[in-house]
Write a protein that holds these residues in place. Structure first.
Motif, PDB file in Angstrom:
ATOM      1  N   GLN A 148       0.843  -1.192   0.000  1.00 54.50           N
ATOM      2  CA  GLN A 148       0.000   0.000   0.000  1.00 54.50           C
ATOM      3  C   GLN A 148       0.881   1.245   0.000  1.00 54.50           C
ATOM      4  O   GLN A 148       1.902   1.312   0.683  1.00 54.50           O
ATOM      5  N   TYR A 149       0.440   2.230  -0.789  1.00 51.68           N
ATOM      6  CA  TYR A 149       1.210   3.457  -0.960  1.00 51.68           C
ATOM      7  C   TYR A 149       0.307   4.644  -0.681  1.00 51.68           C
ATOM      8  O   TYR A 149      -0.829   4.700  -1.178  1.00 51.68           O
ATOM      9  N   ASN A 150       0.804   5.598   0.090  1.00 52.21           N
ATOM     10  CA  ASN A 150       0.045   6.821   0.377  1.00 52.21           C
ATOM     11  C   ASN A 150       0.453   7.919  -0.600  1.00 52.21           C
ATOM     12  O   ASN A 150       1.621   8.326  -0.643  1.00 52.21           O
ATOM     13  N   VAL A 151      -0.507   8.385  -1.391  1.00 49.82           N
ATOM     14  CA  VAL A 151      -0.253   9.440  -2.369  1.00 49.82           C
ATOM     15  C   VAL A 151       0.212  10.699  -1.650  1.00 49.82           C
ATOM     16  O   VAL A 151      -0.317  11.077  -0.602  1.00 49.82           O
ATOM     17  N   THR A 152       1.220  11.372  -2.227  1.00 52.59           N
ATOM     18  CA  THR A 152       1.766  12.592  -1.648  1.00 52.59           C
ATOM     19  C   THR A 152       1.237  13.825  -2.388  1.00 52.59           C
ATOM     20  O   THR A 152       0.706  13.732  -3.497  1.00 52.59           O
ATOM     21  N   LYS A 153       1.433  14.961  -1.776  1.00 53.16           N
ATOM     22  CA  LYS A 153       1.069  16.216  -2.439  1.00 53.16           C
ATOM     23  C   LYS A 153       1.887  16.395  -3.705  1.00 53.16           C
ATOM     24  O   LYS A 153       1.383  16.870  -4.728  1.00 53.16           O
ATOM     25  N   ASN A 154       3.148  15.984  -3.667  1.00 52.67           N
ATOM     26  CA  ASN A 154       4.007  16.080  -4.844  1.00 52.67           C
ATOM     27  C   ASN A 154       3.472  15.233  -5.993  1.00 52.67           C
ATOM     28  O   ASN A 154       3.604  15.593  -7.162  1.00 52.67           O
ATOM     29  N   ALA A 181       5.055  11.907  -9.387  1.00 55.40           N
ATOM     30  CA  ALA A 181       6.512  11.765  -9.344  1.00 55.40           C
ATOM     31  C   ALA A 181       6.975  10.797  -8.253  1.00 55.40           C
ATOM     32  O   ALA A 181       7.820   9.930  -8.500  1.00 55.40           O
ATOM     33  N   ASP A 182       6.447  10.935  -7.047  1.00 58.77           N
ATOM     34  CA  ASP A 182       6.876  10.062  -5.948  1.00 58.77           C
ATOM     35  C   ASP A 182       6.386   8.631  -6.154  1.00 58.77           C
ATOM     36  O   ASP A 182       7.098   7.665  -5.849  1.00 58.77           O
ATOM     37  N   LEU A 183       5.176   8.489  -6.661  1.00 61.99           N
ATOM     38  CA  LEU A 183       4.625   7.155  -6.910  1.00 61.99           C
ATOM     39  C   LEU A 183       5.453   6.416  -7.959  1.00 61.99           C
ATOM     40  O   LEU A 183       5.747   5.218  -7.803  1.00 61.99           O
ATOM     41  N   ILE A 184       5.849   7.101  -9.012  1.00 61.30           N
ATOM     42  CA  ILE A 184       6.660   6.466 -10.058  1.00 61.30           C
ATOM     43  C   ILE A 184       8.025   6.063  -9.502  1.00 61.30           C
ATOM     44  O   ILE A 184       8.530   4.971  -9.782  1.00 61.30           O
ATOM     45  N   GLU A 185       8.628   6.927  -8.685  1.00 56.11           N
ATOM     46  CA  GLU A 185       9.911   6.572  -8.071  1.00 56.11           C
ATOM     47  C   GLU A 185       9.758   5.348  -7.173  1.00 56.11           C
ATOM     48  O   GLU A 185      10.609   4.455  -7.162  1.00 56.11           O
ATOM     49  N   PHE A 186       8.649   5.303  -6.425  1.00 50.72           N
ATOM     50  CA  PHE A 186       8.411   4.155  -5.539  1.00 50.72           C
ATOM     51  C   PHE A 186       8.253   2.875  -6.354  1.00 50.72           C
ATOM     52  O   PHE A 186       8.835   1.836  -6.018  1.00 50.72           O
ATOM     53  N   ALA A 187       7.471   2.944  -7.434  1.00 49.09           N
ATOM     54  CA  ALA A 187       7.284   1.765  -8.286  1.00 49.09           C
ATOM     55  C   ALA A 187       8.605   1.327  -8.904  1.00 49.09           C
ATOM     56  O   ALA A 187       8.884   0.123  -9.044  1.00 49.09           O
ATOM     57  N   ALA A 188       9.437   2.305  -9.274  1.00 52.81           N
ATOM     58  CA  ALA A 188      10.736   1.976  -9.877  1.00 52.81           C
ATOM     59  C   ALA A 188      11.623   1.218  -8.911  1.00 52.81           C
ATOM     60  O   ALA A 188      12.366   0.305  -9.314  1.00 52.81           O
ATOM     61  N   THR A 189      11.555   1.555  -7.622  1.00 55.80           N
ATOM     62  CA  THR A 189      12.369   0.811  -6.653  1.00 55.80           C
ATOM     63  C   THR A 189      11.924  -0.641  -6.561  1.00 55.80           C
ATOM     64  O   THR A 189      12.751  -1.540  -6.359  1.00 55.80           O
ATOM     65  N   LYS A 190      10.626  -0.882  -6.716  1.00 58.57           N
ATOM     66  CA  LYS A 190      10.131  -2.259  -6.674  1.00 58.57           C
ATOM     67  C   LYS A 190      10.546  -3.027  -7.928  1.00 58.57           C
ATOM     68  O   LYS A 190      10.844  -4.225  -7.868  1.00 58.57           O
ATOM     69  N   LEU A 191      10.568  -2.348  -9.088  1.00 54.07           N
ATOM     70  CA  LEU A 191      11.038  -2.998 -10.311  1.00 54.07           C
ATOM     71  C   LEU A 191      12.522  -3.315 -10.224  1.00 54.07           C
ATOM     72  O   LEU A 191      12.977  -4.366 -10.682  1.00 54.07           O
ATOM     73  N   ALA A 192      13.293  -2.400  -9.635  1.00 49.76           N
ATOM     74  CA  ALA A 192      14.740  -2.597  -9.540  1.00 49.76           C
ATOM     75  C   ALA A 192      15.102  -3.792  -8.671  1.00 49.76           C
ATOM     76  O   ALA A 192      16.209  -4.352  -8.797  1.00 49.76           O
TER      77      ALA A 192
END
Length: 660
Positions: free
Chosen positions: A555-561, A568-579
């Motif tokens: 579960q991920y909490n959406v940020t204001k950013n 932007a933050d959600l994509i970075e978070f997903a990228a860490t899971k892909l990596a």
């Protein structure tokens, strides 16, 4: 505050429902120019006489009593008695004191259908409501800050400007109530199978309200309390407006029995209508792109695209594909807005064309807000992302004499040649003696069709969901999880939990034939019912999707950013899971042929062994070195397809196929 002076337009601002509508994008200008104020719209009313209302209630009783697959579940889970409520309404209409205004009648019908908390089972309002959407010119979104949920104005309609009210301000009050309480009250008014789904709909319906299954707002305007970034509190009044977004992809086609694949649909119509409205209000360039495609202009091919630039698509209303640059490197990103398409094969082909242009080291697949569509499209897409054989979900009818009559009359169907209900027939006939509640389960999507293409993207994948994912999107997310394609990242704790194939009243009337109990509905009113419930496969085999939904792995909490800067933050978070996941490569090309023998060059990465099949005949296993390996496959020309299955130790990690 003074409002910005609108630009010149063909229609003067004094003739518009609001002056900022003069700034509408050219692609939507005609539609927006016809916008009405809410008081103006209230002057137009539906026209139902007593017989019309009686017919609507009688038809609703038939759907709920004889067709509704979730009735036992809903009566127990939500402690409701919709059939009794309909009988009481029928009794009131038949009595000497049965005079009831149209608004009161519609309110009662909506309340009864909403009580079962099922976005598949609906009462749709007649004209003039069913093509209209009420809106205020902002889009409200939610995010988390220090663990607390907050509400943000994410978008303003083009031309609307009342500083300091602008995108990015935090909403704190709504009509005098704290925003959290206002959202909770709004969520209660709209159907949703679980708390997460109700909240998500409650937030969206604060500013966008399709009138297809909701009455117009009671208030003519809303008072919004908001806080600017400098911490100062303000208040603004926004009027409700009413317009008619394009119906080409909305209720008009979805409700007719003649729509392509209408017997294999799973969709939240209210969400579909809201999505179309948002597109017209806040994404008019997508409307323009769709108009170009419909006008015969093919999306440009071959242009070199910069990172972050959208790949042109022939289905701009369905896909948005691009490369995203992250701290972990470049990855593919595809947003799937809807599964509501005419043809599943075309849908899958366009997905493959787009995904093959993206980085192959990992894919972020985002289906947030996708209300579903054609079941075939969702289930046939899964195969492109995994080397495993796809098992399609089983579906069940509830056993009733009417459902049995419908199945017997359509095994196969004379009226609708694509429809064949014969697999369900035997168990439903047996239920007369056994008393079984449900038929045996059989798939809507043919299993061979769902495996006819095979894996086309071999990199790791993650799926992003939210509580507005519904129906076919629930089915797709469940299949993604049940086949262990990759982790699911949820911005909510559950999907919308729509576990059924839905049929319209008009489709039931058509396939039941002249002897059926269905009667035409007045003035454009309509109804739908969840007809076949879906059951999960794999480790959760037999689990219903309805009400339970698909819980994310993370579960991920959406940020204001995220809301301000394109996730932007959600994509970075997903990228860490892909990596964290290892990419694999298995490609095979024909180098030469000698009679029926075939020489192939196999390119691999992180694949230790390949098993080869000619059609379904095993031809042995070969250990491979990293890089390229040349193999001769004897008698390949005697078969249709050569299948290659790549293993890392004992795990199947990649697959490909070539025509022999």
């Amino acid at each position: 505050m003074a409002q910005k002076k609108p630009k010149t337009s063909q229609k003067g601002s004094d003739q518009l429902a609001a002056p900022f509508l003069a700034d509408a994008h050219s692609a939507v200008k005609t539609v927006m120019a016809a916008t009405q104020t809410l008081p103006e719209f209230r002057l137009s009313q539906s026209a139902l006489d007593k017989d019309d209302k009686l017919r609507l209630v009688e038809q609703a009783i038939i759907l709920m009593r004889d067709n509704y697959v979730h009735l036992p579940l809903k009566q127990n889970m939500h402690a409701v008695r919709p059939i009794q409520a309909l009988n009481l309404l029928l009794q009131k209409l038949e009595s000497s004191e049965g005079e009831m205004s149209d608004l009161e009648f519609h309110g009662r019908m909506i309340s009864i259908f909403t009580s079962v908390r099922d976005l598949h089972t609906n009462y749709f309002l007649p004209a003039p409501y069913n093509t209209k959407t009420a809106f205020v010119p902002i889009l409200l979104e939610t995010y988390f800050e220090n663990g607390k949920r907050r509400y943000l104005v994410a978008h303003l309609l083009a031309g609307f400007s009342q500083p300091p009210f602008e995108a990015g301000v935090e909403v704190t009050y709504w009509n005098g109530a704290p925003i959290e309480l206002a959202v909770a009250a709004n969520a209660f008014r709209f159907a949703g199978s679980n708390a997460e789904a109700r909240r998500a709909r409650g937030i969206e319906r604060m500013t966008i309200r399709p009138l297809v299954q909701s009455l117009p707002p009671d208030e003519d305007f809303v008072l919004i309390g908001y806080r600017t970034p400098d911490g100062v509190d303000h208040e603004i009044r926004l009027d409700w407006l009413v317009f008619s977004p394009d119906q080409a992809d909305g209720m008009g086609e979805s409700m007719g029995w003649f729509a392509p694949g209408s017997y294999a649909v799973g969709i939240d119509i209210d969400a579909q209508m809201a999505s179309i409205a948002k597109k017209f209000l806040f994404a008019p360039r997508v409307v323009a792109a769709e108009a170009s495609v419909k006008g015969g202009v093919t999306a440009p091919r071959g242009k070199k695209l910069a990172t972050g630039e959208t790949i042109p698509s022939d289905m701009p209303q369905v896909f948005n594909a691009k490369t995203v640059s992250t701290a972990q490197g470049d990855f593919g990103h595809i947003r799937i807005f809807t599964f509501s398409v005419d043809n599943a094969d075309d849908f899958v082909a366009e997905f493959i064309r787009l995904v093959e242009q993206l980085p192959q080291r990992g894919l972020i697949l985002d289906v947030r807000g996708n209300g579903g569509g054609l079941v075939f499209a969702g289930e046939c897409l899964l195969q492109t992302l995994t080397p495993k054989r796809i098992e399609t979900q089983r579906t069940q009818f509830i056993n009733s004499s009417l459902n049995l009559d419908i199945v017997q009359a359509n095994s196969p169907s004379l009226q609708y040649p694509e429809l064949d209900l014969s697999p369900w027939r035997a168990s439903m006939e047996e239920s007369v003696a056994t008393g079984a509640v449900y038929s045996r389960g059989f798939p809507i999507t043919d299993v061979d069709w769902a495996n006819s293409i095979g894996q086309r993207y071999q990199g790791p994948a993650v799926l992003i969901t939210d509580a507005k994912c519904y129906s076919t999107t629930d089915i797709f997310a469940a299949g993604f999880q049940d086949h262990d394609i990759g982790p699911i990242i949820g911005v909510d704790g559950n999907t919308g939990a729509g576990g059924a194939n839905v049929w319209t009243h008009s489709l039931l009337d058509f396939i039941a034939g002249q002897d059926g109990p269905y009667a035409s509905l007045p003035n454009g009113a309509n109804m739908r019912v969840a007809i076949r419930r879906t059951l999960r496969v794999g480790p959760r085999a037999g689990t219903p999707v309805e009400d339970l939904g698909v819980q994310p792995d993370i579960q991920y909490n959406v940020t204001k950013n995220d809301l301000i800067n394109g996730n932007a933050d959600l994509i970075e978070f997903a990228a860490t899971k892909l990596a964290e996941r290892q990419p694999h490569v298995l490609k095979a090309v024909v180098a030469d042929r000698h009679g029926h023998n075939m020489i192939v060059v196999i390119t691999t990465k992180n694949v230790q062994r390949v098993d080869i099949y000619l059609d379904d005949r095993p031809m042995g296993a070969h250990d491979l070195s990293e890089g390229q390996t040349e193999l001769t496959i004897k008698d390949a020309g005697l078969f249709q397809t050569v299948f290659f299955y790549g293993f890392n130790e004992s795990e199947l990690v990649a697959a490909c196929r070539i025509a022999s």
